[in-house]
Scaffold this motif. Sequence first.
Motif, PDB file in Angstrom:
ATOM      1  N   ILE A 179       0.839  -1.207   0.000  1.00 32.98           N
ATOM      2  CA  ILE A 179       0.000   0.000   0.000  1.00 32.98           C
ATOM      3  C   ILE A 179       0.881   1.268   0.000  1.00 32.98           C
ATOM      4  O   ILE A 179       0.562   2.261  -0.644  1.00 32.98           O
ATOM      5  CB  ILE A 179      -1.033  -0.028   1.175  1.00 32.98           C
ATOM      6  CG1 ILE A 179      -2.093   1.057   0.986  1.00 32.98           C
ATOM      7  CG2 ILE A 179      -0.378   0.045   2.518  1.00 32.98           C
ATOM      8  CD1 ILE A 179      -3.306   0.906   1.913  1.00 32.98           C
ATOM      9  N   GLN A 180       2.013   1.198   0.678  1.00 31.47           N
ATOM     10  CA  GLN A 180       2.937   2.346   0.683  1.00 31.47           C
ATOM     11  C   GLN A 180       3.529   2.557  -0.706  1.00 31.47           C
ATOM     12  O   GLN A 180       3.671   3.685  -1.165  1.00 31.47           O
ATOM     13  CB  GLN A 180       4.071   2.112   1.684  1.00 31.47           C
ATOM     14  CG  GLN A 180       3.632   2.230   3.130  1.00 31.47           C
ATOM     15  CD  GLN A 180       4.710   1.776   4.109  1.00 31.47           C
ATOM     16  OE1 GLN A 180       5.532   0.908   3.794  1.00 31.47           O
ATOM     17  NE2 GLN A 180       4.706   2.355   5.292  1.00 31.47           N
ATOM     18  N   SER A 204      -6.207   2.986  -6.026  1.00 27.81           N
ATOM     19  CA  SER A 204      -5.888   1.640  -5.534  1.00 27.81           C
ATOM     20  C   SER A 204      -5.452   1.662  -4.064  1.00 27.81           C
ATOM     21  O   SER A 204      -5.587   0.657  -3.366  1.00 27.81           O
ATOM     22  CB  SER A 204      -4.835   0.965  -6.423  1.00 27.81           C
ATOM     23  OG  SER A 204      -3.658   1.706  -6.428  1.00 27.81           O
ATOM     24  N   VAL A 205      -4.956   2.813  -3.583  1.00 26.42           N
ATOM     25  CA  VAL A 205      -4.630   2.941  -2.153  1.00 26.42           C
ATOM     26  C   VAL A 205      -5.926   3.001  -1.341  1.00 26.42           C
ATOM     27  O   VAL A 205      -6.095   2.278  -0.354  1.00 26.42           O
ATOM     28  CB  VAL A 205      -3.783   4.219  -1.883  1.00 26.42           C
ATOM     29  CG1 VAL A 205      -3.612   4.446  -0.381  1.00 26.42           C
ATOM     30  CG2 VAL A 205      -2.428   4.120  -2.569  1.00 26.42           C
ATOM     31  N   VAL A 206      -6.843   3.846  -1.787  1.00 26.42           N
ATOM     32  CA  VAL A 206      -8.109   4.068  -1.070  1.00 26.42           C
ATOM     33  C   VAL A 206      -8.940   2.778  -1.007  1.00 26.42           C
ATOM     34  O   VAL A 206      -9.642   2.533  -0.023  1.00 26.42           O
ATOM     35  CB  VAL A 206      -8.886   5.224  -1.760  1.00 26.42           C
ATOM     36  CG1 VAL A 206     -10.287   5.358  -1.212  1.00 26.42           C
ATOM     37  CG2 VAL A 206      -8.115   6.537  -1.579  1.00 26.42           C
ATOM     38  N   ASP A 210      -5.761  -3.513   2.744  1.00 27.60           N
ATOM     39  CA  ASP A 210      -5.122  -3.157   4.027  1.00 27.60           C
ATOM     40  C   ASP A 210      -5.467  -1.730   4.475  1.00 27.60           C
ATOM     41  O   ASP A 210      -4.843  -1.199   5.392  1.00 27.60           O
ATOM     42  CB  ASP A 210      -3.585  -3.262   3.909  1.00 27.60           C
ATOM     43  CG  ASP A 210      -3.129  -4.689   3.703  1.00 27.60           C
ATOM     44  OD1 ASP A 210      -3.905  -5.605   4.048  1.00 27.60           O
ATOM     45  OD2 ASP A 210      -2.017  -4.886   3.180  1.00 27.60           O
ATOM     46  N   ARG A 211      -6.441  -1.096   3.810  1.00 21.17           N
ATOM     47  CA  ARG A 211      -6.700   0.334   4.061  1.00 21.17           C
ATOM     48  C   ARG A 211      -7.020   0.660   5.519  1.00 21.17           C
ATOM     49  O   ARG A 211      -6.638   1.712   6.008  1.00 21.17           O
ATOM     50  CB  ARG A 211      -7.808   0.866   3.142  1.00 21.17           C
ATOM     51  CG  ARG A 211      -9.156   0.189   3.305  1.00 21.17           C
ATOM     52  CD  ARG A 211     -10.119   0.650   2.214  1.00 21.17           C
ATOM     53  NE  ARG A 211     -11.417   0.009   2.338  1.00 21.17           N
ATOM     54  CZ  ARG A 211     -11.705  -1.207   1.868  1.00 21.17           C
ATOM     55  NH1 ARG A 211     -10.776  -1.913   1.252  1.00 21.17           N
ATOM     56  NH2 ARG A 211     -12.907  -1.720   2.017  1.00 21.17           N
ATOM     57  N   SER A 212      -7.686  -0.270   6.232  1.00 20.03           N
ATOM     58  CA  SER A 212      -8.072   0.036   7.620  1.00 20.03           C
ATOM     59  C   SER A 212      -6.851   0.083   8.550  1.00 20.03           C
ATOM     60  O   SER A 212      -6.900   0.680   9.616  1.00 20.03           O
ATOM     61  CB  SER A 212      -9.089  -0.983   8.120  1.00 20.03           C
ATOM     62  OG  SER A 212      -8.534  -2.271   8.011  1.00 20.03           O
ATOM     63  N   VAL A 218      -4.106   6.470   3.819  1.00 20.79           N
ATOM     64  CA  VAL A 218      -5.293   6.525   2.952  1.00 20.79           C
ATOM     65  C   VAL A 218      -5.826   7.962   2.897  1.00 20.79           C
ATOM     66  O   VAL A 218      -6.184   8.468   1.830  1.00 20.79           O
ATOM     67  CB  VAL A 218      -6.371   5.518   3.430  1.00 20.79           C
ATOM     68  CG1 VAL A 218      -7.683   5.727   2.692  1.00 20.79           C
ATOM     69  CG2 VAL A 218      -5.877   4.091   3.245  1.00 20.79           C
ATOM     70  N   ASN A 219      -5.845   8.635   4.052  1.00 20.16           N
ATOM     71  CA  ASN A 219      -6.290  10.034   4.067  1.00 20.16           C
ATOM     72  C   ASN A 219      -5.359  10.923   3.253  1.00 20.16           C
ATOM     73  O   ASN A 219      -5.803  11.816   2.547  1.00 20.16           O
ATOM     74  CB  ASN A 219      -6.377  10.557   5.511  1.00 20.16           C
ATOM     75  CG  ASN A 219      -7.566   9.951   6.235  1.00 20.16           C
ATOM     76  OD1 ASN A 219      -8.536   9.527   5.602  1.00 20.16           O
ATOM     77  ND2 ASN A 219      -7.484   9.895   7.555  1.00 20.16           N
TER      78      ASN A 219
END
Length: 241
Positions: A179-180, A204-206, A210-212, A218-219
């Motif tokens: 995600i990074q 794709s990040v949002v 693993d976004r939570s 994500v923000n």
Amino acid sequence: MKMSNEKRQVEPLYDKNVKCIFCGKHFKTKKVRSTFAKSFKTDSDFCPHYQEESENPLYYYVNVCPACGFAFSDEFSDYIGALTKKKIESQIADKWDRSFYCSDRDREKGIRTYKLAIYSAELAEQRHIVFANLCMRLAWIYRKQGDLDSEKRFLALAAKEYETSFINTDFAGTAMTEIQILYLIGELNRRLGNYQESLQYFQSVVEHEDRSRYIKLVNLARDQWKMAIEEYRGNQQSEPI
Ligand SMILES: [Zn+2]
């Protein structure tokens, strides 16, 4: 009083023992103590800014073996095949002028170590994540210097290498997560004006599984996504009709 005197005696730089992954010789090279490596500001692509230029940890990221000239970061794989060894021998070790990079480094010296490491990584066929991390740090040094052309050149290389690393998932075992990496590809492309790519990666990040666990990131991706759209619209308006 005694404690503060003792603290003052601690030097920001220390000698780290390193073993050359090409020739196997041991050498000492300067690194910045973590207590002195505190950044006061971080850019949206994680570029850290340090108060003291002379103790900038970015200058000490690369180890350059004084005996053979092979330059490497701690992320390099130490497996080097026989054919690759021959290539490094003739292209680096045989031509090595015995320059010394193990003591204090200024910006110029720091930049040279990255160029040596990028060349070494190419010959030693290192993973894309290793290239990407080298190119991005070099771009950050150029940013601090105000050399925009060189900064963009290495940001573009970093974006391409992160993308290939993501496709091949060759970042496993490093400090970076998927995600990074997706966020960074989005942000580097935004900085390079490649807005379509940038938006795809921020999306794709949002939406990442693993976004939570990465709410802050994500923000940040959402903020940069909006910024990319505004910049894209701004660019379109300023285009001559
Ligand atoms: Zn060596």
